[in-house]
Structure formats: C-alpha cells, structure tokens
Design a protein around this motif. Structure first.
Motif, short mmCIF file in Angstrom:
data_model
loop_
_atom_site.label_atom_id
_atom_site.label_comp_id
_atom_site.label_asym_id
_atom_site.label_seq_id
_atom_site.Cartn_x
_atom_site.Cartn_y
_atom_site.Cartn_z
N THR A 74 0.85 -1.19 0.00
CA THR A 74 0.00 0.00 0.00
C THR A 74 0.88 1.24 0.00
N THR A 76 1.15 5.36 -0.22
CA THR A 76 0.33 6.54 0.11
C THR A 76 1.11 7.81 -0.18
N THR A 77 0.49 8.71 -0.93
CA THR A 77 1.01 10.06 -1.12
C THR A 77 -0.04 11.03 -0.60
N ARG A 81 -3.72 6.77 -2.84
CA ARG A 81 -3.41 5.57 -2.06
C ARG A 81 -3.54 4.39 -3.01
N ASP A 83 -2.72 0.30 -4.08
CA ASP A 83 -2.36 -1.06 -3.71
C ASP A 83 -1.69 -1.71 -4.91
N LEU A 97 -7.48 10.56 -2.88
CA LEU A 97 -7.73 11.06 -1.53
C LEU A 97 -8.37 12.44 -1.51
N GLN A 146 5.27 5.20 2.11
CA GLN A 146 4.49 6.41 2.36
C GLN A 146 5.35 7.63 2.12
#
Length: 547
Positions: A74, A76-77, A81, A83, A97, A146
């Motif tokens: 996963t 995330t920025t 997000r 996968d 997001l 992340q």
C-alpha cells in the motif's frame, strides 16, 4: 403562443437528447459472451499478435494451476493511495484522496479495484522469452511506502526472477501533488545473447458503468485513443467484443485511456517513440486496452530503462491539456464542443475570480443573457404585441371556431394588419438553444463542479438539490413567465401551459443543482427583461393613443 411552442420544442429537444444518450448506452452494453474474431477478418500486426498469444497462454496457465497471489503493498502520497500486488506488479486498487466516493462520501473515491465482479486494474509487462509479464511474481524492496513530509518523490521497486541472465526491475515513481505515476522497466542483459523486448501497458476492466454513475445522464464509459492523425476516438466495449474496434495500429504519438464520468486513467508514452495500440475481449464482460512500445536491441552487458507515464485521476481540463496533446478531449462535449469549450473557459475564469462555482454559474448566466439581449428583446417585443391582440384573437375564435380555414385566414389577416410575425418570438430564442445544451454538457461533464459547494444545503453542484428547493423555485419562476405571456386561444394549450411548470419542476428534481441554478437565474433575468420590455411598450402605446 410563441413561448408555448418554444417550451414544447425544448421538451422535444431534451427528449431527443436523452433518447440518443439511452440508445448510445444500449449500444455499449454487452449483448452476448465475447468470441474471438477470426484472424483473417481482423489481422493483427506481429507485435500485437505476439502479445495476444502470450496473454492467452498465461491466462490458460492460470486456470490450470493456482498461482501464488503474492503480497500487496500500500503506497500513500498526499493525493493517492495505491495497492500494488507483487503478482504481476499490478495496481489493483487506487483511491483518490482529494475526491470523495460516489456512494459513500465519507470515503475516498476508488478508481482502480479488483473486488467481486468489479475489475479495473493497471497492468504492465515485457514481451520476450522468459521476460516478466503481469503474471510474474515479483519481489518487493523493503518499505516504507508512504511519502513523508518534505519528500517530493517516492519509489517502489519490484524485482523479477532472473531468467537467461536478464535482470528486470519494475519501478513505480510517485510524486507529491501529482496523479501521474512513472512506471519504468530497468533491464540489464547479463546473458550471452542480445535481446529485443517490447513493453506493454494495459488497463483491464469490466464493462459495467462505475458505481454511483447517474443513470439519467448516460455518460460514456470505456476506452479512448488519440493520435495526431486519427484524433480522438472512443472504442465501445460492444465493438471490442465483436472484433470491430477501430484503433490506429501503429503511430509515433498519442495515448490510450480508460474513460468514465469525471475520471480517467491513461497510458502516456514519453517522446515520439513507435507504439502500437490494442483492445481485446478477455472473457465475459472483461476487456483489455493498452499500448505496446518496442525497446530496441539490448546487447550482452548493456542496460536499458523504459518509462511510461500513467495518469489516474480527475478530468481537470487545464491539467490534462498540459500533460499530453488531446488529453483534455476526454472531457467530451459532443457535437457542441466548439461552443462548450469557451463556455467552460469563461466559467473557470469566473471561478478563479470569486472562488465559488455556484456564483460563477450565476455570473456566466448573466453574461450569456447579456450577449443574447438583442435577440431576447426582439422575442419579448413580439410576445408583447401578441398579448396586446389576445382579446381580438379570442373574438376571432368565437366567430370562426366552427370553420378552421376561416379561423386561420382571419388570424393571418390580423397578424398582417398589426405587422406581427407569429414566429417572431420563437426564432430568436431557438437560436439560443445550442448554447443552453452546450452549457448543460459543461455542467454535467466538469469534474471541477463535483462536490463543489454553493450555499447552505447545496454542497454538491453536480448532484440534485437534496431538498428540491431550486427545482421548486424554478417552477415558480416558470409559472410567473406563463402569466406574462399571452394566453393561448386553444384551451388545451392553455391547460398544458398551466401544467408545464409543475412538470418541469419534477423533471428537474433529478438534474444537477448547477444546471437547475443556471435555469433558475436565466428565468429570473427573463422575467425582469420581459416585464421591462412589456411595460415600456405599454407606456409607448398609451402615449401614442393620447396623441
């Protein structure tokens, strides 16, 4: 009488518009399980055939023996997000997001997913002997995955098992504030012989419309392709399954995308490299569309990196136009694009000024009304003349109601005597109808209005008014307009005109609040304009009578 004809024409036009959309939607729906097209009817170039055959073999292998699903990373920025599955290195889920969900507005919008019957993923791989494809199990480099504060980029590296001395890494590069993800293959040939691989990048998707897609609008869902030579083309799922998809097989420019209402994903090749586009049916209600890029010969001991940009995000027109030529055309306004594009440009200009899309719609409505003031004024003057002679028309109807030929002749004589063109009120307004329809498509297609608040209870101008306040007020303004217009001599027409405001209000219950706002403001301006012109003509007539 002219306004009645106009309203009936508007209903007829809107009905045709929605019938056309419904027919287009019907044409896009799968009607039978897809069958492979005979090779002789739809010959594929060698590269495309090689990819299709390889995909078919891998698909069969996956059915005959269960494959290790690997693990899921996963990433995330600040805006995404994602996968990424180590099996194939596919992006199997992507959340935006900054955009709320279509059904559950407390969750982010999901663009890619692989869950139950819903399949929409981004895949990539290499074509060549024992080179990794979207069926290869990769190994992920250690995280974190992340984007931390202060960092501008985040890389995710996936390593494929070495084969014949060829070492391949798939590298995802995410950037802060960007919906563009670089997907790169780093290839090092430590084998004894040169290789000449091809890279392919595709979307795999079911043919269903996205969740929460408004049924009334029948917006397009499916692949689209663009080159400078062939320009923008939609590729219907039904054409893909019938083997009739018309794509530019080879080009040195262009991109391929998967389009839906408000959002898209697109593979954007870098530079003027040779490329081949393809689209095919993979199974019942499952399709693939993508692009193949040759990487050239890689000699023993040499390395090469091939990068493809993946855009997955909203259809923000200014941003899309900067990414690739023609990418902003996915915001499709149809045959009225030439009118809709400048309308959106003005609407966007007003929004940058006032920072409220609802206020921008009001300002655009005022501007459009001002531009068409001479035409509207001519129409209202004609209506005022018609209203002035309504008692005489009613008297003619009483005298000749039993003889339609004499009735029409007497009415025409009266029009000639008073120098009135019975169509004079309709024509100026009919000229404005393309502008209204173009603005309709602007308000429907612009993702900028999605979840854009206006005032109070209206927190999403792209959705219907939750309390139906705007449609009801709009109906009241329509009723006021009918009172300002001449009463039709035909009692059936008069009854229809009385019902029309109620019918339109109910009809507009299901329209985006932004469009209802436009219509409401337009009605208010029309009432003020019509009242002013009518009063001025009445005063002029009274002054003339005193002479």
């Amino acid at each position: 009488m002219e306004i009645q004809r106009l309203i009936l024409f508007l209903i007829f036009s809107m009905s045709l518009l929605f019938l056309w959309q419904a027919w287009q939607e019907h044409q896009r729906r799968p009607t039978a399980p897809p069958q492979a097209a005979p090779a002789a009817e739809n010959p594929a170039p060698p590269v495309g055939r090689e990819l299709l055959e390889k995909q078919a073999e891998l698909h069969k292998a996956g059915e005959s023996a269960p494959m290790n699903p690997g693990s899921t990373l996963t990433v995330t920025t600040d805006v995404l997000r994602a996968d990424i599955q180590t099996l194939g290195g596919d992006v199997v889920r992507l959340e935006l997001l900054k955009h709320v969900g279509a059904v559950d507005k407390k969750k982010p919008f999901v663009l890619f997913q692989r869950q139950g019957e819903r399949v929409y993923v981004a895949q990539s791989g290499l074509i060549g002997d024992d080179l990794p494809s979207h069926k290869t199990l990769f190994t992920a480099a250690p995280g974190p995955y992340q984007l931390k504060p202060g960092e501008e980029t985040l890389q995710v590296r996936l390593s494929a098992p070495a084969a014949n001395g060829v070492v391949v890494e798939k590298i995802y590069t995410f950037r802060r504030g960007s919906y563009v993800v670089d997907v790169a293959f780093s290839i090092k040939n430590d084998g004894p012989a040169p290789i000449a691989p091809f890279a392919y990048y595709q979307f795999q998707r079911d043919g269903k419309p996205p969740e929460g897609d408004p049924k009334l609008l029948h917006t397009y869902t499916g692949p689209a392709v663009y080159t400078e030579e062939t320009k923008f083309q939609k590729i219907a799922f039904s054409d893909i399954e019938k083997g009739k998809a018309s794509l530019p097989k080879t080009a040195t420019d262009g991109w391929i995308a998967m389009v839906q209402h408000y959002f898209l994903a697109a593979w954007l090749p870098v530079g003027n490299v040779s490329r081949e586009f393809f689209a095919r049916a993979l199974g019942p209600d499952l399709y693939a569309a993508g692009v193949i890029v040759p990487l050239g010969a890689i000699e023993p001991g040499a390395s090469r990196t091939a990068t493809m940009r993946l855009y997955a995000g909203p259809q923000e027109q200014r941003a899309l136009a900067k990414l690739a030529p023609g990418l902003d055309l996915v915001v499709d306004y149809g045959w009225l694009t030439v009118i809709a594009v400048p309308l959106f440009w003005v609407l966007d200009l007003f929004h940058r000024w006032v920072q409220n899309w609802g206020v921008a719609i009001i300002l655009l409505t005022v501007l459009v009304k001002a531009v068409f003031y001479p035409l509207s004024a001519a129409s209202y003057r004609s209506m005022a003349r018609m209203k002035a002679i309504t008692p005489r028309l009613q008297r003619i109807k009483e005298l000749y109601g039993h003889d339609r030929q004499k009735l029409h002749q007497a009415m025409m004589d009266l029009y000639k005597e008073e120098k009135i063109n019975p169509l004079g009120g309709c024509l100026p307004i009919l000229i404005q109808i393309p502008v209204f329809i173009a603005l309709y498509w602007v308000l429907v297609a612009a993702v900028e209005l999605r979840n854009a608040p206006f005032i109070g209870w209206i927190q999403d101008l792209s959705a219907p008014d939750p309390y139906f306040v705007l449609p009801v007020v709009m109906g009241v303004t329509m009723w006021i307009q009918t009172k300002l217009n001449p009463t039709p001599p035909d009692p059936i027409q008069a009854r229809v005109m009385q019902i029309m405001p109620v019918a339109f209000s109910v009809f507009f219950f299901f329209f985006p609040a932004g469009l209802v706002l436009y219509w409401l403001v337009n009605n208010i301006l029309s009432i003020a304009q019509q009242w002013y012109i009518t009063r001025r003509m009445e005063r002029a007539a009274a002054a003339h009578a005193k002479r």
